[in-house]
Design an enzyme around this catalytic site. Structure first.
Site, PDB file in Angstrom:
ATOM      1  N   ARG A 198       6.988  10.482   6.204  1.00 61.64           N
ATOM      2  CA  ARG A 198       7.629  10.702   4.802  1.00 61.64           C
ATOM      3  C   ARG A 198       8.951  12.090   4.683  1.00 61.64           C
ATOM      4  O   ARG A 198      10.388  12.609   4.923  1.00 61.64           O
ATOM      5  CB  ARG A 198       6.955  10.410   3.290  1.00 61.64           C
ATOM      6  CG  ARG A 198       8.131  10.830   2.557  1.00 61.64           C
ATOM      7  CD  ARG A 198       6.552  11.338   1.097  1.00 61.64           C
ATOM      8  NE  ARG A 198       5.877  10.434   1.203  1.00 61.64           N
ATOM      9  CZ  ARG A 198       5.360   9.187   0.260  1.00 61.64           C
ATOM     10  NH1 ARG A 198       6.552   9.035  -0.331  1.00 61.64           N
ATOM     11  NH2 ARG A 198       4.698   8.718   0.497  1.00 61.64           N
TER      12      ARG A 198
ATOM     13  N   GLY B  42       0.807  13.066   5.725  1.00 61.78           N
ATOM     14  CA  GLY B  42       0.904  12.696   4.330  1.00 61.78           C
ATOM     15  C   GLY B  42       1.702  13.924   3.316  1.00 61.78           C
ATOM     16  O   GLY B  42       1.627  13.838   2.032  1.00 61.78           O
TER      17      GLY B  42
ATOM     18  N   TYR C 159       6.110   1.947  -6.916  1.00 61.42           N
ATOM     19  CA  TYR C 159       5.342   3.165  -7.709  1.00 61.42           C
ATOM     20  C   TYR C 159       5.908   4.336  -8.780  1.00 61.42           C
ATOM     21  O   TYR C 159       5.008   4.721  -8.568  1.00 61.42           O
ATOM     22  CB  TYR C 159       5.413   4.268  -6.290  1.00 61.42           C
ATOM     23  CG  TYR C 159       4.842   3.500  -4.418  1.00 61.42           C
ATOM     24  CD1 TYR C 159       3.430   2.849  -4.702  1.00 61.42           C
ATOM     25  CD2 TYR C 159       5.978   3.453  -4.192  1.00 61.42           C
ATOM     26  CE1 TYR C 159       3.515   2.219  -3.047  1.00 61.42           C
ATOM     27  CE2 TYR C 159       5.853   2.569  -2.812  1.00 61.42           C
ATOM     28  CZ  TYR C 159       4.312   2.604  -2.603  1.00 61.42           C
ATOM     29  OH  TYR C 159       4.015   1.634  -1.541  1.00 61.42           O
TER      30      TYR C 159
ATOM     31  N   CYS D 152      15.535 -11.148 -10.317  1.00 59.38           N
ATOM     32  CA  CYS D 152      15.355 -12.305 -12.160  1.00 59.38           C
ATOM     33  C   CYS D 152      14.210 -11.031 -12.384  1.00 59.38           C
ATOM     34  O   CYS D 152      13.337 -12.523 -11.929  1.00 59.38           O
ATOM     35  CB  CYS D 152      15.660 -13.474 -11.656  1.00 59.38           C
ATOM     36  SG  CYS D 152      17.233 -14.447 -11.322  1.00 59.38           S
ATOM     37  N   GLU D 153      13.875 -10.574 -12.528  1.00 61.75           N
ATOM     38  CA  GLU D 153      12.488  -9.751 -12.585  1.00 61.75           C
ATOM     39  C   GLU D 153      12.683  -8.577 -13.215  1.00 61.75           C
ATOM     40  O   GLU D 153      14.053  -7.831 -12.628  1.00 61.75           O
ATOM     41  CB  GLU D 153      11.625  -9.611 -11.034  1.00 61.75           C
ATOM     42  CG  GLU D 153      11.684 -10.198 -10.512  1.00 61.75           C
ATOM     43  CD  GLU D 153       9.812 -10.409  -9.847  1.00 61.75           C
ATOM     44  OE1 GLU D 153       9.276  -9.591 -10.636  1.00 61.75           O
ATOM     45  OE2 GLU D 153      10.065 -11.253  -8.812  1.00 61.75           O
TER      46      GLU D 153
ATOM     47  N   TYR E 157      10.240   4.604   3.832  1.00 66.66           N
ATOM     48  CA  TYR E 157       9.551   3.842   2.752  1.00 66.66           C
ATOM     49  C   TYR E 157      10.508   3.135   2.685  1.00 66.66           C
ATOM     50  O   TYR E 157      10.111   2.497   0.975  1.00 66.66           O
ATOM     51  CB  TYR E 157       8.178   4.304   2.555  1.00 66.66           C
ATOM     52  CG  TYR E 157       7.105   4.705   3.118  1.00 66.66           C
ATOM     53  CD1 TYR E 157       6.816   4.346   3.924  1.00 66.66           C
ATOM     54  CD2 TYR E 157       6.637   6.177   3.038  1.00 66.66           C
ATOM     55  CE1 TYR E 157       5.371   4.875   4.902  1.00 66.66           C
ATOM     56  CE2 TYR E 157       6.200   6.967   3.797  1.00 66.66           C
ATOM     57  CZ  TYR E 157       5.136   6.081   4.761  1.00 66.66           C
ATOM     58  OH  TYR E 157       4.929   7.059   5.841  1.00 66.66           O
TER      59      TYR E 157
ATOM     60  N   PRO F  37       3.273  12.942  11.286  1.00 68.45           N
ATOM     61  CA  PRO F  37       4.160  12.844  10.273  1.00 68.45           C
ATOM     62  C   PRO F  37       4.251  11.747   9.624  1.00 68.45           C
ATOM     63  O   PRO F  37       5.464  11.205  10.502  1.00 68.45           O
ATOM     64  CB  PRO F  37       4.821  14.057   9.994  1.00 68.45           C
ATOM     65  CG  PRO F  37       4.700  14.083  11.263  1.00 68.45           C
ATOM     66  CD  PRO F  37       3.857  13.971  11.684  1.00 68.45           C
TER      67      PRO F  37
HETATM   68  N1  LLP Z   1      -0.606   8.612   9.343  1.00 73.23           N
HETATM   69  C1  LLP Z   1      -1.621   7.312   8.291  1.00 73.23           C
HETATM   70  C2  LLP Z   1      -2.751   6.681   9.363  1.00 73.23           C
HETATM   71  C3  LLP Z   1      -1.382   7.010   7.638  1.00 73.23           C
HETATM   72  O1  LLP Z   1      -1.658   5.674   6.513  1.00 73.23           O
HETATM   73  C4  LLP Z   1       0.369   7.143   6.916  1.00 73.23           C
HETATM   74  C5  LLP Z   1       0.635   6.270   5.579  1.00 73.23           C
HETATM   75  C6  LLP Z   1       0.670   8.404   7.820  1.00 73.23           C
HETATM   76  C7  LLP Z   1       0.356   8.754   9.209  1.00 73.23           C
HETATM   77  C8  LLP Z   1       2.169   8.874   7.589  1.00 73.23           C
HETATM   78  O2  LLP Z   1       1.857   9.302   5.961  1.00 73.23           O
HETATM   79  P1  LLP Z   1       3.596  10.353   5.454  1.00 73.23           P
HETATM   80  O3  LLP Z   1       3.297  11.689   6.109  1.00 73.23           O
HETATM   81  O4  LLP Z   1       4.775   9.284   5.613  1.00 73.23           O
HETATM   82  O5  LLP Z   1       3.155  10.827   4.223  1.00 73.23           O
HETATM   83  N2  LLP Z   1       5.117   3.146   1.315  1.00 73.23           N
HETATM   84  C9  LLP Z   1       4.494   4.645   0.455  1.00 73.23           C
HETATM   85  C10 LLP Z   1       3.598   4.938   1.638  1.00 73.23           C
HETATM   86  C11 LLP Z   1       2.303   4.595   2.503  1.00 73.23           C
HETATM   87  C12 LLP Z   1       2.158   5.421   3.018  1.00 73.23           C
HETATM   88  C13 LLP Z   1       0.918   4.572   4.268  1.00 73.23           C
HETATM   89  N3  LLP Z   1      -0.151   5.522   5.407  1.00 73.23           N
HETATM   90  C14 LLP Z   1       5.674   5.011  -0.218  1.00 73.23           C
HETATM   91  O6  LLP Z   1       6.674   4.066  -0.309  1.00 73.23           O
HETATM   92  O7  LLP Z   1       5.532   6.355  -1.272  1.00 73.23           O
END
Ligand code: LLP
Length: 431
Positions: free
Chosen positions: A276, A239, A316, A344-345, A373, A274
């Site tokens: 992102r 996150g 988003y 087409c949107e 993502y 991690p």
């Molecule tokens: N662990 C779990 C249980 C998760 O659900 C997620 C992300 C992560 C780890 C990794 O999170 P990160 O470090 O990448 O923030 N599609 C969205 C993001 C969806 C995230 C879903 N879960 C976007 O494009 O912003």
């Protein structure tokens, strides 16, 4: 920090000119910098090293096997949420004992596959899942190492579609109900319930919600231990946010320090997931201008990349910086424009109201921060084939996913048998 930079007015990925790759593979395409991926992993690993944790890359952020294997070579494990991701992680060389299987809706066959693969840990998110897992583990004659994902009811203060730790979100078991679930789970055969897991959301740019959620988790671990459970695994999720525009994201060092302060005393084996933070800044989407047309109050720059290739802007309202691959000559002249795709949107845009230098047909643009993502969320809407992914290392590049073709897409389709029958029996039309 990333390894995409201009050299003599031309954008490079490490030591490779983007223009050369575009010439070889066509546009649009994704390009990843392996040095950037490695750097991000190392910076994070160093920031949390005092905890001696497991770092499981969240494969959902970027599941290309070349990306996973680049990280696996540095020691990364994998956080997976489907049999598809599990298969990729194993194919990319991640050892099963470094894999955490998460997800809110695992089926019996998913659990069977995870157990037979020998994953390190399964994060369960409901009592029904624990019951099913117990049955499957018993059936296989195996013991499943389990963490229960708790929902700490903390507002992560991020986009509503990527916040996960509030009571109204579908994720985890409410912290107020979880104690009882641990009590019942401890009696289930085939399970070793050894951990607590949580993940409160994605793209967090403030440590305060983390501190609060991790604090609640720490108190909860102590309560479980007092209840007689052996809890020695703590999965803190992912996150950590990154900079797309003007966000000020917390440093991995500050995050690591906070984690040590809040949960260090528990003596648990910590894991992080991690996604992102590792992959986000390591990728670009390269697209080419098809036309530029004038509107009343803005220009429309129509490019060959679209919402099916990168859905984040429309899904988003995400901001992705867009820069020309060849630095424009007249940087001082800026035009307000929407950068849109051919779909087409009206929701098909990569940027709205963006100040850009003069652009012309054929110009190449780079959409930044497209390593996480991005390719993974692509679709084939409008029968647009999935675009190639390219990885750069120093002065070399490699196509790590070929461009699909419409034939590839149609390969799995077929005409229903009755149409063939109809065609055979149809009377020839008389003229
Ligand atoms: N662990 C779990 C249980 C998760 O659900 C997620 C992300 C992560 C780890 C990794 O999170 P990160 O470090 O990448 O923030 N599609 C969205 C993001 C969806 C995230 C879903 N879960 C976007 O494009 O912003």
């Amino acid at each position: 920090m990333d390894y995409f930079a201009y050299k003599n007015g031309e954008l490079f990925a490490e030591d490779v000119a983007i223009r050369h790759i575009a010439k070889a593979v066509g546009t649009p395409f994704y390009v990843y910098s392996s040095a950037t991926l490695e750097r991000h992993y190392r910076v994070f690993a160093k920031a949390v090293s005092a905890l001696n944790p497991m770092i499981c890359f969240a494969v959902k952020a970027n599941s290309n096997i070349a990306v996973i294997s680049t990280l696996a070579r540095l020691g990364a494990g994998a956080d997976v949420v489907s049999v598809g991701e599990l298969t990729r992680a194993l194919a990319a060389g991640v050892a099963p004992e470094k894999i955490i299987y998460s997800g809110v809706g695992k089926t019996e066959s998913d659990l069977r596959r995870a157990l037979t693969a020998g994953v390190h840990q399964i994060n369960a998110e409901s009592e029904a899942e624990l019951n099913l897992l117990s049955r499957v583990a018993e059936d296989l004659g195996l013991t499943a190492q389990v963490a229960i994902r708790i929902n700490p009811d903390v507002d992560a203060k991020t986009h509503e579609k990527i916040t996960t730790g509030k009571a109204e979100n579908k994720f985890g078991i409410d912290i107020a109900l979880a104690r009882e679930v641990y009590r019942r789970a401890a009696k289930l055969p085939g399970l070793r319930v050894a951990g607590v897991a949580l993940h409160i959301g994605s793209q967090l740019t403030d440590l305060t919600p983390y501190r609060e959620a991790y604090g609640r988790a720490a108190a909860f671990v102590e309560m479980l231990r007092a209840d007689g459970h052996t809890i020695n695994q703590l999965d803190l999720g992912g996150g950590l946010g990154i900079t797309y525009h003007d966000e000020v994201a917390p440093s991995p060092e500050a995050y690591g320090k906070m984690v040590r302060e809040v949960v260090g005393h528990l003596g648990c084996k910590i894991s992080f997931e991690p996604g992102r933070l590792i992959a986000g800044n390591a990728g670009l989407l390269i697209t080419r201008v098809i036309f530029v047309k004038d509107g009343i109050d803005r220009k429309f720059c129509i490019v060959d990349g679209a919402m099916n290739d990168l859905i984040r802007p429309t899904l988003y309202n995400a901001y992705h910086e867009i820069i020309p691959v060849l630095a424009a000559g007249s940087e001082d002249v800026r035009f307000k424009m929407d950068i849109v795709g051919p779909i087409c949107e009206s929701g098909d845009y990569l940027a709205k109201d963006r100040e850009m230098p003069a652009l012309d047909n054929g110009n190449l643009l780079a959409v930044r921060t497209a390593g996480a993502y991005a390719a993974v969320m692509a679709s084939v809407y409008n029968s647009r084939a999935l675009v190639p992914e390219v990885m750069v290392r120093g002065d070399a590049y490699s196509i790590i996913r070929k461009r699909w073709t419409v034939e590839d897409m149609m390969e799995l389709e077929s005409f229903p048998e009755w149409q063939a029958e109809e065609d055979r029996t149809a009377r020839p039309k008389s003229g």
